[in-house]
Structure formats: structure tokens, C-alpha cells
Design an enzyme around this catalytic site. Structure first.
Site, PDB file in Angstrom:
ATOM      1  CD  GLU A 137      -5.012   3.874   0.885  1.00 51.51           C
ATOM      2  OE1 GLU A 137      -5.354   5.357   1.156  1.00 51.51           O
ATOM      3  OE2 GLU A 137      -3.921   3.952   1.900  1.00 51.51           O
ATOM      4  CG  ASP A 140      -4.365  -2.200   3.118  1.00 51.69           C
ATOM      5  OD1 ASP A 140      -4.244  -2.869   4.431  1.00 51.69           O
ATOM      6  OD2 ASP A 140      -4.542  -0.923   3.498  1.00 51.69           O
ATOM      7  CG  ASN A 143      -1.727   1.348   1.415  1.00 55.15           C
ATOM      8  OD1 ASN A 143      -1.038   2.011   0.931  1.00 55.15           O
ATOM      9  ND2 ASN A 143      -2.792   0.959   1.678  1.00 55.15           N
ATOM     10  CG  ASP A 197      -0.385  -3.888   4.537  1.00 52.09           C
ATOM     11  OD1 ASP A 197      -0.793  -3.426   3.203  1.00 52.09           O
ATOM     12  OD2 ASP A 197       0.533  -3.590   5.411  1.00 52.09           O
ATOM     13  CG  ASN A 238      -7.129  -1.206   6.461  1.00 52.92           C
ATOM     14  OD1 ASN A 238      -6.746  -1.098   7.115  1.00 52.92           O
ATOM     15  ND2 ASN A 238      -7.681  -1.113   4.998  1.00 52.92           N
ATOM     16  CG  ASP A 298       0.059   4.670   6.130  1.00 53.15           C
ATOM     17  OD1 ASP A 298       0.392   4.490   5.160  1.00 53.15           O
ATOM     18  OD2 ASP A 298      -0.920   4.981   6.736  1.00 53.15           O
ATOM     19  CG  HIS A 299       0.382   0.434   4.305  1.00 49.88           C
ATOM     20  ND1 HIS A 299      -0.763  -1.147   5.042  1.00 49.88           N
ATOM     21  CD2 HIS A 299      -0.448   1.569   4.978  1.00 49.88           C
ATOM     22  CE1 HIS A 299      -1.554  -0.361   4.923  1.00 49.88           C
ATOM     23  NE2 HIS A 299      -1.769   0.531   5.211  1.00 49.88           N
TER      24      HIS A 299
END
Length: 257
Positions: free
Chosen positions: A34, A147, A7, A218, A149, A247-248
Site C-alpha cells: 500500500e 498483507d 503494509n 500479514d 488479507n 493500521d498494520h
């Protein structure tokens, strides 16, 4: 064959990092989430110059997914979205690469259990489950990367007590993950690494990465025929240390030929 998921939290911002990472890690397949780009803004020329082909489903500001494959591999039978599920959010793309059916998904976050986005997440997960079921039945060599989530269990969050019942860790979300596994899939990372404190996402705030206060959301799920070929699955934390990182960070699965 190496498959990876990442991501990137805006491909426009993170394109230099993606190209840098691919140069050092020439994986065969890279699933991106994303993108946050319109369909016509995808940086195809730069991707092709790096030796990759691509199929993508873009969306301005939010969402967006892509599958990059290293030439001479090609993408066949590309499907965008979840067939039969009417969704304005662009979150899924599927293709066959080198005989492997690859699905790239950016799963709904849900925001909080009180948010209207949470029941949308559960409905989306149910639709995805039906789609994955048909794909697994049709393609013995199948991998679902993205990802999610969802942190599957307490090992996958830095503070299980604080996360208990929260979005990413709620019982319905974890149950949905378990149902995906029950379709005949395995969490490839857990085939090799049973250690605690192994994460793929860290909040930008409060030095969470430096303190390793993250979550593992992930994932790469694979069918049994790929499971017997799996030789390694690793979280590559290096890009999270770079300037202006996502941030991933990437997760990489290695399959024997």
C-alpha cells in the site's frame, strides 16, 4: 538474514516511520505494501540515504508494493505483477536477494462477500497460486511476504464467531491460503508462536489496538529449505503505537546463514 513485511498504508505519510524503524531494525529485506504513490513519486533518495536499495511498483492513491534491501545486497531478476494475468491493480513484485527469491504481495481485500471485489479477490488468488507454484519450482529458497488479507484460522481473529463467514475469514479465502501452503510452504510465524491473540492489523476505530482486537493477516510463507534456517518470526507491535501509525505493524523473520 532478516526479512520483514509491512503494509504502511501510504508511504508518503509513513516514510518517517519506515526510516525510524529501519534505523532501529536494520533488516536485510523489507517488503512494503500500500505505497499509494505514483511510480515516479517513490522516495528513492531517502531510502538510499538510509542504506537501502529498492525495486517498486507504484500506483497513485491505491495499492503499490516495494522491496527494500540493505546494501551491499542487491535485487536481481525483478518481475512486476503476475505474469500472464492482466491486472490494472499493482500488487506484486518479485526479486532475488542473496539467493532467496522474494515475492512481495498486497493481496486483494475483497470488501465483503456481496461485493464485486470478492470474486475478483478469488480470481486474483487463483492467478497468484499459479505464479507461486512456478516460482517455488524454480527457486528452492522462496519466501512470499505481504498483507494477505486472509486470517488463516480462528486463532487469527479476536472474535471468531463475529468473523465467521466474513471477508478475510471466509471458507474460499482460507482454502486459498491452504492451497498456498500445499505448494510446499510454511507459515513462518506459526513455526514459533502458537499463542492466541497475536495480530498484525487493528482497525483505527474504537480503540481496537489498545484493546488488542485485531486480526493476523500479514504473513511470511517460506519453502522447506528456508524453514530449516528459520530461527524466529515475530510481530513487532511498536510502530503501531507511534503517532500517525499504519493500521498494520511489521512481521519479521530471522534466518540463520
Amino acid at each position: 538474514m532478516k526479512l520483514a513485511t509491512w503494509n504502511v498504508n501510504s508511504l508518503k505519510v509513513r516514510l518517517p516511520q519506515v526510516l525510524q524503524w529501519l534505523e532501529a531494525n536494520p533488516v536485510d529485506v523489507l517488503c512494503l505494501q500500500e505505497l499509494k504513490l505514483d511510480q515516479d513519486k517513490f522516495p528513492l533518495a531517502e531510502i538510499e540515504a538510509a542504506g537501502y536499495r529498492a525495486a517498486w511498483l507504484g500506483q497513485k492513491t491505491y495499492n503499490g508494493v516495494a522491496i527494500l534491501v540493505r546494501a551491499p545486497l542487491a535485487l536481481a531478476d525483478v518481475v512486476t505483477g503476475i505474469p500472464g494475468y492482466d491486472d490494472v491493480q499493482r500488487r506484486v513484485i518479485t526479486a532475488t536477494i542473496g539467493g532467496v527469491r522474494v515475492m512481495c504481495g498486497y493481496f486483494v481485500n475483497g470488501e465483503s462477500l456481496e461485493s464485486a471485489k470478492y470474486p475478483y479477490k478469488l480470481a486474483w488468488l487463483a492467478a497468484l497460486e499459479g505464479y507461486v507454484s512456478t516460482e517455488v519450482a524454480a527457486h528452492p529458497d522462496f519466501a512470499l511476504l505481504g498483507d494477505y488479507n486472509i486470517a488463516p484460522d480462528d486463532r487469527d481473529v479476536y472474535d471468531p464467531a463475529a468473523w465467521q463467514g466474513k471477508v478475510l475469514c471466509s471458507e474460499p479465502e482460507r482454502a486459498a491460503f491452504t492451497r498456498l501452503i500445499a505448494l510446499g510452504l510454511s507459515d513462518s510465524f506459526r513455526l514459533f508462536n502458537q499463542d492466541e491473540k497475536q495480530y498484525s492489523w487493528w482497525d483505527y476505530r474504537a480503540m481496537m489496538f489498545r484493546r488488542n482486537l485485531g486480526v493476523r493477516i500479514d504473513h511470511i510463507l517460506i519453502t522447506d529449505s528456508l524453514k530449516v534456517r528459520a530461527v524466529a518470526c515475530e510481530i513487532d507491535k511498536a510502530p503501531r503505537k507511534w503517532e500517525r501509525p499504519s493500521d498494520h505493524t511489521p512481521v519479521v523473520l530471522t534466518l540463520a546463514d
